[in-house]
Motif scaffolding. Structure first.
Motif, mmCIF file in Angstrom:
data_model
loop_
_atom_site.group_PDB
_atom_site.id
_atom_site.type_symbol
_atom_site.label_atom_id
_atom_site.label_comp_id
_atom_site.label_asym_id
_atom_site.label_seq_id
_atom_site.Cartn_x
_atom_site.Cartn_y
_atom_site.Cartn_z
ATOM 1 N N ASP A 80 -4.024 6.112 -7.799
ATOM 2 C CA ASP A 80 -3.263 6.674 -6.683
ATOM 3 C C ASP A 80 -2.386 7.837 -7.124
ATOM 4 O O ASP A 80 -2.115 8.737 -6.349
ATOM 5 C CB ASP A 80 -2.421 5.583 -6.038
ATOM 6 N N TYR A 82 0.837 -1.203 0.000
ATOM 7 C CA TYR A 82 0.000 0.000 0.000
ATOM 8 C C TYR A 82 0.870 1.250 0.000
ATOM 9 O O TYR A 82 2.070 1.185 0.249
ATOM 10 C CB TYR A 82 -0.955 0.005 1.211
ATOM 11 N N GLU A 113 -7.109 -4.799 -4.055
ATOM 12 C CA GLU A 113 -6.735 -3.394 -3.936
ATOM 13 C C GLU A 113 -5.226 -3.231 -3.799
ATOM 14 O O GLU A 113 -4.676 -3.234 -2.711
ATOM 15 C CB GLU A 113 -7.451 -2.739 -2.754
ATOM 16 N N PRO A 143 -1.856 -0.633 -5.090
ATOM 17 C CA PRO A 143 -1.650 0.721 -5.610
ATOM 18 C C PRO A 143 -1.709 0.704 -7.145
ATOM 19 O O PRO A 143 -1.156 -0.200 -7.773
ATOM 20 C CB PRO A 143 -0.242 1.073 -5.132
#
Ligand code: DGJ
Length: 546
Positions: free
Chosen positions: A304, A9, A264, A266
């Protein structure tokens, strides 16, 4: 399947975002494979080269047409073999989704999409000619891409619990060319309609922090602004580019969100940059470029960040522009010349980059390869310090953003296009740098090297990362840079060198000294010098005297 490894993440959505992998900060010392070099039978030949470069991550495409040859039927052999091979070579992966768009075109969409142009409409030129570019203005195109991308991410969720894949690029170098916008029927209709309130509201809410170009385009903008695209942004190619960027961003947002709903990770998208002197329509327009960063952020909140592919010599200018426009720096593609090594150090030192990745990495050779391996070794050893530091991030030649001094910077020699400031504040002191670029060792006569220059004319790079690690203590790593330290308060104190030592950090992070440098190597205490032609790390201790 239950995953025990924590998901990769990003720590924030801002310029200071760090990538966390396996619970630890992770700097991508990457390389992007050539478009057709990621399949097992071909890639097998290149692992020794890749392993010699001190990389920790490969960027590899996944082709929509290969994974979904028939609608709804997926074929995972290439992806699964890549995962196995990357793991066997201790390499992480950033997958590149070659979906609807690859370098503006739609060459990787499956045959069942290409041939059914009634169901999956194309973008059209101003004269009405169909192009091999899927139009972002048709729901069917977006839905088909989103379904395929979601299938890829769902597959990864099943087969990659250890998170060999740490990030995903959605599409590749999106852009309209020639002409800044699509002229398909749906696009023409949208062009004549009011600008969506969703975009206007975003721009109004963020009006203080919009980029300079967009601010200038919106000179008379207020809470009541409404109208068609031409009325709000002007009837110009620049307005057409904004219109097209919004359509691309909305489409990519839907694809990204569909993928993230399955797994999920990045996600970002990348841009081909603008050749000097070209106007919207003359370069691949409307992609995730810095002057369109606000439009992309408004239209694609699922992404992102946006990222540059930097092949131009004014590397620092483009890197700085992505950070100034509010993104963390990640360079998925860069020119694989000898200067790639210097640009890597600049990216990590100046911007605390998420990663730096020369393109066509399997084909790198000679001095470019040797230099990149050296720069990556410096980055690998300094990684914990880089991750903990507060990077400079100010565009070259300008004051830092904040009033607190950064504790790290990256230094590149000035070029015609980018003037480095002579003095840069790092920690308690100003650092002044001079650079030495020595000729590269020659190859055989007449051989053309990686940068396309004849052997013997190529110069080895000069660059450094400077990190303040405590009071009067610095770590410096790099090549061909000489540093002096100065008191920024101009108190009259002279900053002397107590000691300088060359060494290396071992696997456990312990410092192993290689040599003590307090004589000729520091010019008897006058400066710190990273020799030209060879990468090194030094620990430096300073003091003040009068
Ligand atoms: C940029 C693209 O993103 C890559 O896929 C590749 O086509 C390179 N250009 C070739 O230089």
């Amino acid at each position: 399947m239950n995953t025990t490894t924590p998901k990769p993440y990003l720590t924030s959505r801002g310029t200071d975002a760090r990538l966390i992998v396996g619970g630890e900060p992770f700097l991508i010392r990457g390389g992007e494979l050539g478009n057709s070099s990621g399949e097992r039978a071909y890639l097998n030949n290149y692992w020794p080269v890749l392993e010699s470069l001190n990389l920790n991550t490969l960027l590899v495409p996944v082709y929509w047409d290969a994974i979904e040859p028939n609608e709804g039927q997926f074929e995972w052999r290439i992806v699964d073999e890549l995962l196995e091979d990357a793991r066997a070579h201790n390499m992480r992966l950033v997958l590149l989704w070659f979906g609807s768009w690859k370098n503006s075109m739609s060459s990787y969409v499956p045959a069942w999409v290409k041939t059914d142009f009634e169901r999956f409409p194309r973008a059209r030129s101003a004269s009405g000619m169909a192009m091999e570019i899927l139009s972002p203005f048709y729901q069917a195109n977006q839905d088909a891409d989103a379904k395929a991308f979601a299938a890829l991410m769902a597959h990864l969720r099943e087969v990659d619990p250890q998170h060999t894949v740490i990030m995903v690029q959605v599409e590749n170098e999106i852009g309209m060319i020639p002409g800044a916008r699509d002229h398909s029927a749906a696009a023409n209709k949208a062009w004549s309609e009011p600008v969506p309130a969703e975009l206007l509201d975003y721009l109004y809410a963020h009006r203080a922090e919009l980029g300079d170009t967009l601010k200038a385009q919106l000179a008379d903008f207020d809470a009541n602004t409404e109208g068609t695209w031409a009325q709000v942004f002007g009837d110009t190619p620049a307005a057409e580019e904004i219109f097209q960027a919004w359509a691309f961003a909305k489409y990519v947002d839907a694809v990204t969100a569909a993928g993230k709903a399955e797994l999920e990770l990045p996600m970002f998208t990348n841009a081909a940059l603008i050749r000097t002197g070209t106007q919207p329509g003359q370069y691949p327009s409307a992609g995730p470029l810095p002057h369109l960063a606000d439009i992309w952020r408004a239209g694609a909140p699922a992404l992102d960040f946006i990222a540059p592919d930097i092949y131009f010599p004014n590397y620092a200018e483009w890197a700085d522009a992505y950070v100034t426009s509010g993104n963390p720096l990640f360079v998925p593609e860069a020119l694989r010349s000898v200067d790639a090594a210097a640009n890597a150090l600049y990216s990590f030192g100046k911007h605390g980059a998420i990663g730096f990745c020369p393109f066509g990495i399997e084909s790198i050779s000679g001095n470019a390869a040797r230099m990149l391996a050296g720069a990556n070794e410096v980055v690998a050893q300094l990684a914990p310090y880089i991750a903990a530091a507060d990077a400079d991030r100010a565009p070259q030649g300008r004051a830092q953003f904040s009033t607190t001094a950064p504790t790290m910077t990256g230094l590149l020699p000035p070029t015609d296009n980018q003037r480095a400031p002579h003095r840069i504040r790092v920690g308690d002191y100003d650092v002044e740098a001079t650079y030495e670029r020595v000729p590269a060792p020659t190859l055989a006569d007449g051989v053309i090297n990686e940068s396309g220059q004849a052997a013997g004319t190529e110069k080895l790079p000069a660059a450094a990362i400077v990190i303040s690690t405590g009071e009067d203590e610095y770590l410096v790593g790099g090549i061909g840079v000489t540093l002096t330290f100065h008191d920024p308060t101009r108190s009259g104190d002279i900053i002397g060198i107590i000691s300088a030592a060359e060494g290396r950090f071992d696997e456990t992070g312990e410092w192993d000294q290689i040599r003590w440098l307090n004589g000729d190597q520091t010019h008897q205490g006058r400066h710190i010098r990273l020799e030209p032609g060879r990468f090194a790390i030094q620990k430096v201790k300073l003091y003040r005297y009068r």
